[in-house]
Design an enzyme around this catalytic site. Structure first.
Site, PDB file in Angstrom:
ATOM      1  N   SER A  99      -5.611   8.750  -1.390  1.00  0.00           N
ATOM      2  CA  SER A  99      -6.935   8.137  -1.200  1.00  0.00           C
ATOM      3  C   SER A  99      -7.881   9.096  -0.484  1.00  0.00           C
ATOM      4  O   SER A  99      -9.060   9.210  -0.843  1.00  0.00           O
ATOM      5  CB  SER A  99      -6.821   6.864  -0.363  1.00  0.00           C
ATOM      6  OG  SER A  99      -6.101   5.898  -1.065  1.00  0.00           O
ATOM      7  N   LYS A 121     -15.018  -0.403   6.284  1.00  0.00           N
ATOM      8  CA  LYS A 121     -14.141  -0.443   7.470  1.00  0.00           C
ATOM      9  C   LYS A 121     -14.802  -1.231   8.602  1.00  0.00           C
ATOM     10  O   LYS A 121     -14.116  -1.892   9.397  1.00  0.00           O
ATOM     11  CB  LYS A 121     -13.772   0.974   7.919  1.00  0.00           C
ATOM     12  CG  LYS A 121     -12.868   1.733   6.951  1.00  0.00           C
ATOM     13  CD  LYS A 121     -11.576   1.007   6.641  1.00  0.00           C
ATOM     14  CE  LYS A 121     -10.594   1.878   5.874  1.00  0.00           C
ATOM     15  NZ  LYS A 121      -9.453   1.096   5.331  1.00  0.00           N
ATOM     16  N   TYR A 176     -17.987   9.642   3.810  1.00  0.00           N
ATOM     17  CA  TYR A 176     -17.155   8.435   3.918  1.00  0.00           C
ATOM     18  C   TYR A 176     -17.937   7.210   3.428  1.00  0.00           C
ATOM     19  O   TYR A 176     -17.380   6.249   2.904  1.00  0.00           O
ATOM     20  CB  TYR A 176     -16.655   8.258   5.351  1.00  0.00           C
ATOM     21  CG  TYR A 176     -15.428   7.383   5.455  1.00  0.00           C
ATOM     22  CD1 TYR A 176     -14.251   7.720   4.793  1.00  0.00           C
ATOM     23  CD2 TYR A 176     -15.447   6.218   6.211  1.00  0.00           C
ATOM     24  CE1 TYR A 176     -13.129   6.913   4.889  1.00  0.00           C
ATOM     25  CE2 TYR A 176     -14.326   5.413   6.313  1.00  0.00           C
ATOM     26  CZ  TYR A 176     -13.172   5.763   5.643  1.00  0.00           C
ATOM     27  OH  TYR A 176     -12.064   4.956   5.733  1.00  0.00           O
ATOM     28  N   GLY A 217       0.780  -1.237   0.000  1.00  0.00           N
ATOM     29  CA  GLY A 217       0.000   0.000   0.000  1.00  0.00           C
ATOM     30  C   GLY A 217       0.807   1.279   0.000  1.00  0.00           C
ATOM     31  O   GLY A 217       0.269   2.345   0.279  1.00  0.00           O
ATOM     32  N   THR A 223      -3.850  12.124   2.148  1.00  0.00           N
ATOM     33  CA  THR A 223      -3.139  11.215   1.236  1.00  0.00           C
ATOM     34  C   THR A 223      -3.924  11.181  -0.079  1.00  0.00           C
ATOM     35  O   THR A 223      -5.025  11.744  -0.161  1.00  0.00           O
ATOM     36  CB  THR A 223      -3.091   9.786   1.823  1.00  0.00           C
ATOM     37  OG1 THR A 223      -4.451   9.329   1.968  1.00  0.00           O
ATOM     38  CG2 THR A 223      -2.406   9.744   3.170  1.00  0.00           C
ATOM     39  N   SER A 253       1.753   8.332   1.589  1.00  0.00           N
ATOM     40  CA  SER A 253       0.982   7.154   2.014  1.00  0.00           C
ATOM     41  C   SER A 253       1.262   6.827   3.477  1.00  0.00           C
ATOM     42  O   SER A 253       2.409   6.916   3.926  1.00  0.00           O
ATOM     43  CB  SER A 253       1.384   5.927   1.190  1.00  0.00           C
ATOM     44  OG  SER A 253       1.098   6.116  -0.170  1.00  0.00           O
ATOM     45  N   ASP A 285      -1.533  -6.875  -7.173  1.00  0.00           N
ATOM     46  CA  ASP A 285      -2.880  -6.305  -7.185  1.00  0.00           C
ATOM     47  C   ASP A 285      -3.707  -7.229  -6.297  1.00  0.00           C
ATOM     48  O   ASP A 285      -3.905  -8.407  -6.623  1.00  0.00           O
ATOM     49  CB  ASP A 285      -3.406  -6.283  -8.629  1.00  0.00           C
ATOM     50  CG  ASP A 285      -4.822  -5.730  -8.715  1.00  0.00           C
ATOM     51  OD1 ASP A 285      -5.534  -5.719  -7.681  1.00  0.00           O
ATOM     52  OD2 ASP A 285      -5.227  -5.333  -9.823  1.00  0.00           O
ATOM     53  N   VAL A 286      -4.207  -6.698  -5.173  1.00  0.00           N
ATOM     54  CA  VAL A 286      -4.892  -7.584  -4.214  1.00  0.00           C
ATOM     55  C   VAL A 286      -6.256  -8.058  -4.720  1.00  0.00           C
ATOM     56  O   VAL A 286      -6.887  -8.912  -4.098  1.00  0.00           O
ATOM     57  CB  VAL A 286      -5.047  -6.924  -2.815  1.00  0.00           C
ATOM     58  CG1 VAL A 286      -3.697  -6.706  -2.159  1.00  0.00           C
ATOM     59  CG2 VAL A 286      -5.848  -5.633  -2.897  1.00  0.00           C
ATOM     60  N   ALA A 331     -12.476   2.780  -3.259  1.00  0.00           N
ATOM     61  CA  ALA A 331     -13.898   2.924  -3.592  1.00  0.00           C
ATOM     62  C   ALA A 331     -13.982   3.904  -4.754  1.00  0.00           C
ATOM     63  O   ALA A 331     -13.103   4.759  -4.918  1.00  0.00           O
ATOM     64  CB  ALA A 331     -14.687   3.461  -2.403  1.00  0.00           C
ATOM     65  N   ILE A 369      -4.384  -0.761   2.386  1.00  0.00           N
ATOM     66  CA  ILE A 369      -5.009  -0.717   1.066  1.00  0.00           C
ATOM     67  C   ILE A 369      -6.513  -0.500   1.194  1.00  0.00           C
ATOM     68  O   ILE A 369      -7.169  -1.127   2.041  1.00  0.00           O
ATOM     69  CB  ILE A 369      -4.734  -2.058   0.336  1.00  0.00           C
ATOM     70  CG1 ILE A 369      -3.264  -2.087  -0.126  1.00  0.00           C
ATOM     71  CG2 ILE A 369      -5.682  -2.273  -0.834  1.00  0.00           C
ATOM     72  CD1 ILE A 369      -2.840  -3.401  -0.710  1.00  0.00           C
TER      73      ILE A 369
HETATM   74  P1  NAP Z   1      -2.833   5.893  -0.270  1.00  0.00           P
HETATM   75  O1  NAP Z   1      -1.496   6.454  -0.125  1.00  0.00           O
HETATM   76  O2  NAP Z   1      -3.625   6.273  -1.480  1.00  0.00           O
HETATM   77  O3  NAP Z   1      -2.742   4.300  -0.141  1.00  0.00           O
HETATM   78  C1  NAP Z   1      -3.751   3.425  -0.600  1.00  0.00           C
HETATM   79  C2  NAP Z   1      -3.044   2.303  -1.275  1.00  0.00           C
HETATM   80  O4  NAP Z   1      -3.983   1.290  -1.677  1.00  0.00           O
HETATM   81  C3  NAP Z   1      -2.313   2.737  -2.546  1.00  0.00           C
HETATM   82  O5  NAP Z   1      -0.986   2.283  -2.515  1.00  0.00           O
HETATM   83  C4  NAP Z   1      -3.104   2.029  -3.632  1.00  0.00           C
HETATM   84  O6  NAP Z   1      -2.332   1.711  -4.772  1.00  0.00           O
HETATM   85  C5  NAP Z   1      -3.493   0.779  -2.894  1.00  0.00           C
HETATM   86  N1  NAP Z   1      -4.449  -0.021  -3.640  1.00  0.00           N
HETATM   87  C6  NAP Z   1      -5.702   0.319  -4.047  1.00  0.00           C
HETATM   88  N2  NAP Z   1      -6.244  -0.681  -4.748  1.00  0.00           N
HETATM   89  C7  NAP Z   1      -5.318  -1.688  -4.769  1.00  0.00           C
HETATM   90  C8  NAP Z   1      -5.277  -2.985  -5.338  1.00  0.00           C
HETATM   91  N3  NAP Z   1      -6.290  -3.496  -6.049  1.00  0.00           N
HETATM   92  N4  NAP Z   1      -4.149  -3.730  -5.156  1.00  0.00           N
HETATM   93  C9  NAP Z   1      -3.098  -3.262  -4.467  1.00  0.00           C
HETATM   94  N5  NAP Z   1      -3.081  -2.028  -3.915  1.00  0.00           N
HETATM   95  C10 NAP Z   1      -4.170  -1.263  -4.073  1.00  0.00           C
HETATM   96  O7  NAP Z   1      -3.785   6.311   0.964  1.00  0.00           O
HETATM   97  P2  NAP Z   1      -3.673   6.059   2.539  1.00  0.00           P
HETATM   98  O8  NAP Z   1      -4.526   7.100   3.147  1.00  0.00           O
HETATM   99  O9  NAP Z   1      -2.268   5.914   2.954  1.00  0.00           O
HETATM  100  O10 NAP Z   1      -4.465   4.688   2.711  1.00  0.00           O
HETATM  101  C11 NAP Z   1      -3.898   3.536   3.318  1.00  0.00           C
HETATM  102  C12 NAP Z   1      -4.897   2.887   4.250  1.00  0.00           C
HETATM  103  O11 NAP Z   1      -5.103   3.745   5.373  1.00  0.00           O
HETATM  104  C13 NAP Z   1      -6.278   2.653   3.644  1.00  0.00           C
HETATM  105  O12 NAP Z   1      -6.800   1.432   4.130  1.00  0.00           O
HETATM  106  C14 NAP Z   1      -7.079   3.813   4.218  1.00  0.00           C
HETATM  107  O13 NAP Z   1      -8.465   3.553   4.251  1.00  0.00           O
HETATM  108  C15 NAP Z   1      -6.488   3.860   5.598  1.00  0.00           C
HETATM  109  N6  NAP Z   1      -6.746   5.088   6.368  1.00  0.00           N
HETATM  110  C16 NAP Z   1      -6.454   6.294   5.832  1.00  0.00           C
HETATM  111  C17 NAP Z   1      -6.723   7.446   6.564  1.00  0.00           C
HETATM  112  C18 NAP Z   1      -6.440   8.804   5.981  1.00  0.00           C
HETATM  113  O14 NAP Z   1      -7.028   9.786   6.473  1.00  0.00           O
HETATM  114  N7  NAP Z   1      -5.558   8.937   4.993  1.00  0.00           N
HETATM  115  C19 NAP Z   1      -7.251   7.356   7.859  1.00  0.00           C
HETATM  116  C20 NAP Z   1      -7.525   6.088   8.380  1.00  0.00           C
HETATM  117  C21 NAP Z   1      -7.275   4.956   7.619  1.00  0.00           C
HETATM  118  P3  NAP Z   1      -2.473   2.655  -6.101  1.00  0.00           P
HETATM  119  O15 NAP Z   1      -1.981   3.995  -5.701  1.00  0.00           O
HETATM  120  O16 NAP Z   1      -1.633   1.940  -7.073  1.00  0.00           O
HETATM  121  O17 NAP Z   1      -3.926   2.659  -6.464  1.00  0.00           O
END
Ligand code: NAP
Length: 256
Positions: free
Chosen positions: A196, A163, A156, A14, A194, A20, A65-66, A96, A93
């Site tokens: 996402s 989640k 969300y 991820g 980030t 990230s 790719d998961v 949506a 990862i």
């Molecule tokens: P991020 O940098 O965009 O990371 C999300 C990752 O998921 C990216 O590396 C993306 O890869 C990967 N991904 C999506 N579809 C995939 C697939 N089919 N196979 C493999 N990888 C895939 O955003 P992030 O905020 O750090 O998110 C990481 C986790 O933290 C997520 O579960 C998110 O819900 C959680 N989270 C985030 C926050 C926040 O506020 N940022 C808060 C709480 C929890 P690609 O870039 O190649 O698509």
């Protein structure tokens, strides 16, 4: 003082870029002496993640790719050749469709709902199944969740439902894998800007609200998430499994 993850091998899924949460986790793992393996989703991300891998002195950067069972099987195959054993795995990862994070929840399509569940929830189970044969000395699997699992956070939507399911998957996996010495936990991170997070409509207003209302009166620093992940991957958390650890400046405890 010896490093907390010295001699351990960690797989981090991820990392998209330096923003990230997985990047902050991988950085903290390296600081604590872990050998690091990163993955990227597809060719589009390969160069960027390989560059991050070099920066963090990752031992390997592999495709995964998961949503693709074949790629997960190849990942198991490659990792069983080298390094042969894993001690820690981070699943960071989620996905949506952007329209499902902007329009009213009631308008979520069947396809959008299913996609979010597949990539953001089922993937934890699929990854756990792929890595379990490599965790021969036990170990730790950590995923990332958010307060939207139990509270309604504007926009969300489908990801909040995902989640909630993800946290249930954590508990069922913890029960299944505990006898093998594998612990499964989630970190519930406060909002962090980030790639996402930017897909969520009005995400900046969530950041402002949290900074004003959280007990610590500030937003979450990704390095705090990295340090919590070190704890969950290390021996320090050897009695902790099936848990959700909040790293959110305390926002989750507030009623008003
Ligand atoms: P991020 O940098 O965009 O990371 C999300 C990752 O998921 C990216 O590396 C993306 O890869 C990967 N991904 C999506 N579809 C995939 C697939 N089919 N196979 C493999 N990888 C895939 O955003 P992030 O905020 O750090 O998110 C990481 C986790 O933290 C997520 O579960 C998110 O819900 C959680 N989270 C985030 C926050 C926040 O506020 N940022 C808060 C709480 C929890 P690609 O870039 O190649 O698509």
């Amino acid at each position: 003082m010896s490093k907390l993850l010295e001699g351990k091998c960690a797989l981090v899924l991820g990392v998209a870029n330096r923003w990230s949460l997985a990047y902050a986790i991988a950085e903290a793992f390296r600081r604590e002496g872990a050998c690091l393996i990163l993955t990227y989703q597809g060719e589009r991300q390969r160069d960027a993640v390989e560059a991050v891998g070099q920066e963090l002195s990752a031992a390997q950067v592999l495709p995964c790719d998961v949503g693709n069972d074949g790629e997960l099987a190849q990942l198991t195959e490659k990792l069983s050749q080298s390094p042969g054993r894993l001690d820690a795995v981070v699943h960071s990862i989620a996905f949506a469709n952007r329209e499902d994070l902007t329009r009213p929840f009631v308008e979520t399509s069947r396809a959008g709902f299913t996609l979010a569940q597949d990539i953001s929830v089922y993937s934890l189970l699929a990854v756990a199944r792929a890595v379990t044969p490599l965790m021969t000395a036990g170990g730790s699997i950590t995923t990332l969740t958010y307060l939207g699992s139990t509270r309604v956070i504007p926009n969300y939507n489908v990801m909040g439902v995902a989640k909630a399911a993800l946290e249930a998957v954590v508990r069922y996996l913890a029960s299944d894998l505990g006898p093998k010495g594998i612990r499964v936990n989630a970190i519930s991170a406060g909002p962090v800007k980030t790639a996402s997070a930017r897909a969520i409509k009005d995400f900046s207003s969530i950041l402002d609200y949290v900074a004003q209302r959280a007990p610590l009166r500030r937003n979450t620093d990704p390095q705090e998430v990295g340090d919590a992940a070190v704890f969950l991957a290390s021996r320090l958390s050897r009695g902790v499994t099936g848990n959700v650890l909040f790293v959110d400046s305390g926002f989750g405890i507030m009623g008003l």
